[in-house]
Write a protein that holds these residues in place. Sequence first.
Motif, PDB file in Angstrom:
ATOM      1  N   ARG A 102       0.858  -1.198   0.000  1.00 54.78           N
ATOM      2  CA  ARG A 102       0.000   0.000   0.000  1.00 54.78           C
ATOM      3  C   ARG A 102       0.888   1.240   0.000  1.00 54.78           C
ATOM      4  O   ARG A 102       1.939   1.262   0.634  1.00 54.78           O
ATOM      5  CB  ARG A 102      -0.888   0.031   1.244  1.00 54.78           C
ATOM      6  N   ALA A 103       0.438   2.262  -0.694  1.00 54.05           N
ATOM      7  CA  ALA A 103       1.214   3.506  -0.755  1.00 54.05           C
ATOM      8  C   ALA A 103       0.273   4.694  -0.884  1.00 54.05           C
ATOM      9  O   ALA A 103      -0.863   4.559  -1.348  1.00 54.05           O
ATOM     10  CB  ALA A 103       2.180   3.475  -1.935  1.00 54.05           C
ATOM     11  N   ILE A 104       0.779   5.839  -0.462  1.00 55.33           N
ATOM     12  CA  ILE A 104       0.071   7.107  -0.616  1.00 55.33           C
ATOM     13  C   ILE A 104       0.977   8.042  -1.416  1.00 55.33           C
ATOM     14  O   ILE A 104       2.149   8.219  -1.091  1.00 55.33           O
ATOM     15  CB  ILE A 104      -0.258   7.754   0.758  1.00 55.33           C
ATOM     16  N   VAL A 105       0.397   8.629  -2.458  1.00 51.98           N
ATOM     17  CA  VAL A 105       1.107   9.581  -3.315  1.00 51.98           C
ATOM     18  C   VAL A 105       0.399  10.924  -3.189  1.00 51.98           C
ATOM     19  O   VAL A 105      -0.833  10.986  -3.238  1.00 51.98           O
ATOM     20  CB  VAL A 105       1.093   9.093  -4.785  1.00 51.98           C
ATOM     21  N   ASN A 106       1.162  11.989  -2.997  1.00 50.71           N
ATOM     22  CA  ASN A 106       0.587  13.335  -2.943  1.00 50.71           C
ATOM     23  C   ASN A 106       0.410  13.869  -4.358  1.00 50.71           C
ATOM     24  O   ASN A 106       1.358  13.894  -5.141  1.00 50.71           O
ATOM     25  CB  ASN A 106       1.492  14.277  -2.152  1.00 50.71           C
ATOM     26  N   VAL A 107      -0.823  14.286  -4.657  1.00 47.12           N
ATOM     27  CA  VAL A 107      -1.139  14.818  -5.988  1.00 47.12           C
ATOM     28  C   VAL A 107      -1.822  16.169  -5.814  1.00 47.12           C
ATOM     29  O   VAL A 107      -2.877  16.274  -5.188  1.00 47.12           O
ATOM     30  CB  VAL A 107      -2.080  13.864  -6.769  1.00 47.12           C
ATOM     31  N   TRP A 108      -1.189  17.211  -6.370  1.00 47.72           N
ATOM     32  CA  TRP A 108      -1.819  18.537  -6.379  1.00 47.72           C
ATOM     33  C   TRP A 108      -2.717  18.596  -7.610  1.00 47.72           C
ATOM     34  O   TRP A 108      -2.353  18.112  -8.690  1.00 47.72           O
ATOM     35  CB  TRP A 108      -0.755  19.628  -6.453  1.00 47.72           C
ATOM     36  N   MET A 109      -3.901  19.172  -7.410  1.00 45.66           N
ATOM     37  CA  MET A 109      -4.830  19.272  -8.542  1.00 45.66           C
ATOM     38  C   MET A 109      -5.626  20.575  -8.495  1.00 45.66           C
ATOM     39  O   MET A 109      -5.928  21.086  -7.427  1.00 45.66           O
ATOM     40  CB  MET A 109      -5.768  18.061  -8.563  1.00 45.66           C
ATOM     41  N   ARG A 110      -5.921  21.060  -9.682  1.00 42.99           N
ATOM     42  CA  ARG A 110      -6.884  22.153  -9.840  1.00 42.99           C
ATOM     43  C   ARG A 110      -8.005  21.557 -10.689  1.00 42.99           C
ATOM     44  O   ARG A 110      -7.750  21.006 -11.759  1.00 42.99           O
ATOM     45  CB  ARG A 110      -6.272  23.364 -10.528  1.00 42.99           C
ATOM     46  N   TYR A 111      -9.207  21.640 -10.169  1.00 45.18           N
ATOM     47  CA  TYR A 111     -10.318  20.948 -10.815  1.00 45.18           C
ATOM     48  C   TYR A 111     -11.601  21.758 -10.713  1.00 45.18           C
ATOM     49  O   TYR A 111     -11.715  22.707  -9.937  1.00 45.18           O
ATOM     50  CB  TYR A 111     -10.531  19.578 -10.161  1.00 45.18           C
TER      51      TYR A 111
END
Length: 151
Positions: A102-111
């Motif tokens: 299991r892993a967590i990835v940080n993703v910045w988003m504008r939506y």
Amino acid sequence: MTKFMGRRQWVAGFAVPVVTLLLAGCAVNGGGAGSSDDDQATLLQRAQAYWALVRSGDNVGAWKYEEASKDPKATLEEYLKRGGVAYEALEVRDVRSVEGDRAIVNVWMRYSVPILRIKRQEAVAEDEWRRIDGVWHHVLRRSVMFSKDAK
């Protein structure tokens, strides 16, 4: 003189295997750390590829990255019905944590969510990934608006 040579041989006979074991241990530990770095790099590449497909609207292409694609009960048709979020910008920032498969990835988003008239929101999402048969797959949250922990 023989006693001295005997001690030297004894020390050499003892020290060489100990030093060899220590060096082998360092190589294994170093390899483990390298593998971890390689694993994180592989995860980052996979996350970037997945989010590039999502950003471009290629949900058929993104399907193969989804954990659900490995579930025989899940279908591509159901996956394609979800949506409603328009991503204007995405950036996979880093791997926050890896614990086993299991892993967590940080993703910045504008939506935006046009159906709700929500525009140009920004967030850093904790994007969950799961390794299945040695390959990282995206874990689809049930709702984009609420985390799976929300009640």
